[in-house]
Write an enzyme that holds these catalytic residues in place. Structure first.
Site, short mmCIF file in Angstrom:
data_model
loop_
_atom_site.label_atom_id
_atom_site.label_comp_id
_atom_site.label_asym_id
_atom_site.label_seq_id
_atom_site.Cartn_x
_atom_site.Cartn_y
_atom_site.Cartn_z
N HIS A 179 -80.97 22.04 -38.92
CA HIS A 179 -80.49 23.12 -39.77
C HIS A 179 -79.00 23.28 -39.47
O HIS A 179 -78.61 23.38 -38.31
CB HIS A 179 -81.17 24.45 -39.42
CG HIS A 179 -82.66 24.44 -39.52
ND1 HIS A 179 -83.33 25.07 -40.54
CD2 HIS A 179 -83.61 23.90 -38.73
CE1 HIS A 179 -84.64 24.92 -40.37
NE2 HIS A 179 -84.84 24.21 -39.27
N HIS A 218 -85.27 17.20 -38.54
CA HIS A 218 -84.23 17.84 -39.36
C HIS A 218 -83.39 18.73 -38.48
O HIS A 218 -83.89 19.34 -37.53
CB HIS A 218 -84.83 18.65 -40.51
CG HIS A 218 -85.91 19.59 -40.11
ND1 HIS A 218 -87.19 19.18 -39.83
CD2 HIS A 218 -85.90 20.94 -39.94
CE1 HIS A 218 -87.93 20.23 -39.52
NE2 HIS A 218 -87.17 21.31 -39.56
N ASN A 235 -85.65 22.39 -34.36
CA ASN A 235 -86.88 22.82 -33.71
C ASN A 235 -87.72 21.59 -33.38
O ASN A 235 -87.90 20.71 -34.23
CB ASN A 235 -87.66 23.77 -34.62
CG ASN A 235 -86.93 25.08 -34.81
OD1 ASN A 235 -86.43 25.65 -33.85
ND2 ASN A 235 -86.83 25.54 -36.04
N ASP A 294 -81.61 24.23 -47.82
CA ASP A 294 -82.92 24.77 -47.43
C ASP A 294 -83.42 25.67 -48.56
O ASP A 294 -82.67 26.46 -49.13
CB ASP A 294 -82.80 25.58 -46.13
CG ASP A 294 -84.15 25.87 -45.50
OD1 ASP A 294 -84.41 25.33 -44.41
OD2 ASP A 294 -84.94 26.63 -46.10
N GLU A 324 -91.96 23.46 -38.46
CA GLU A 324 -92.94 23.50 -39.56
C GLU A 324 -93.08 22.15 -40.24
O GLU A 324 -94.17 21.80 -40.68
CB GLU A 324 -92.50 24.53 -40.61
CG GLU A 324 -92.62 25.97 -40.14
CD GLU A 324 -91.97 26.96 -41.10
OE1 GLU A 324 -91.55 26.53 -42.20
OE2 GLU A 324 -91.88 28.13 -40.73
N VAL A 325 -91.97 21.44 -40.39
CA VAL A 325 -92.01 20.17 -41.13
C VAL A 325 -91.86 19.03 -40.13
O VAL A 325 -90.83 18.94 -39.43
CB VAL A 325 -90.89 20.12 -42.20
CG1 VAL A 325 -90.95 18.80 -42.96
CG2 VAL A 325 -90.99 21.30 -43.15
#
Ligand code: 5GP
Length: 126
Positions: free
Chosen positions: A108, A106, A93, A33, A101-102
């Site tokens: 983390h 994904h 998320n 990240d 956000e993206v």
């Protein structure tokens, strides 16, 4: 949500922008990240076009789903943060309430030190 081929992770997959690659196979890419939140902060993404976890489970093949989740464990083993070491946390998320956000799925993977509470207290977040 329609998949946006111009999202930043799509550009990373197409190698249009660089990343610090940590692991790759036919199904996934794992990279650091750019704003690490803990000592170890790796993003694990599928190579297919999925906006988030819900989209992934609706549209991905069984092999993509199996290989994606196996890859998370494999990356944790490579990082030496698996349960037999000190452990780690994975977070994904989904959507606006979670602050995604993206818009490319994904996870983390964070660790390498004490991570702290799973969530901030309700009145702590902005
Ligand atoms: P989200 O909030 O969507 O769950 O997480 C997006 C993550 O992507 C953030 O932790 C952010 O630091 C990371 N990120 C955003 N842009 C880039 C980039 O260009 N390169 C890398 N390596 N990470 C990024």
């Amino acid at each position: 949500m329609v998949y946006d081929r111009n999202n930043i992770f799509a550009k990373i997959l197409r190698e249009e922008i660089p990343c610090k690659k940590y692991y790759e196979n036919d199904f996934v890419l794992a990279f650091e990240d750019v704003y690490p939140q803990r000592k170890i902060h790796i993003l694990v993404i599928p190579k297919g076009e999925y906006t988030d976890l819900d989209d992934f489970h609706r549209k991905a093949s069984d092999i993509e789903i199996i290989e994606f989740f196996k890859a998370i464990t494999h990356v944790a083993e490579l990082l030496k943060v698996s349960a037999q070491f000190d452990g780690y946390r994975v977070i994904s998320n989904v959507g606006s309430n979670a602050g995604q956000e993206v818009p490319h799925l994904h996870f983390h993977l964070v660790g390498g030190e004490k991570i702290g509470r799973m969530l901030p207290k309700r009145n702590d977040y902005g």
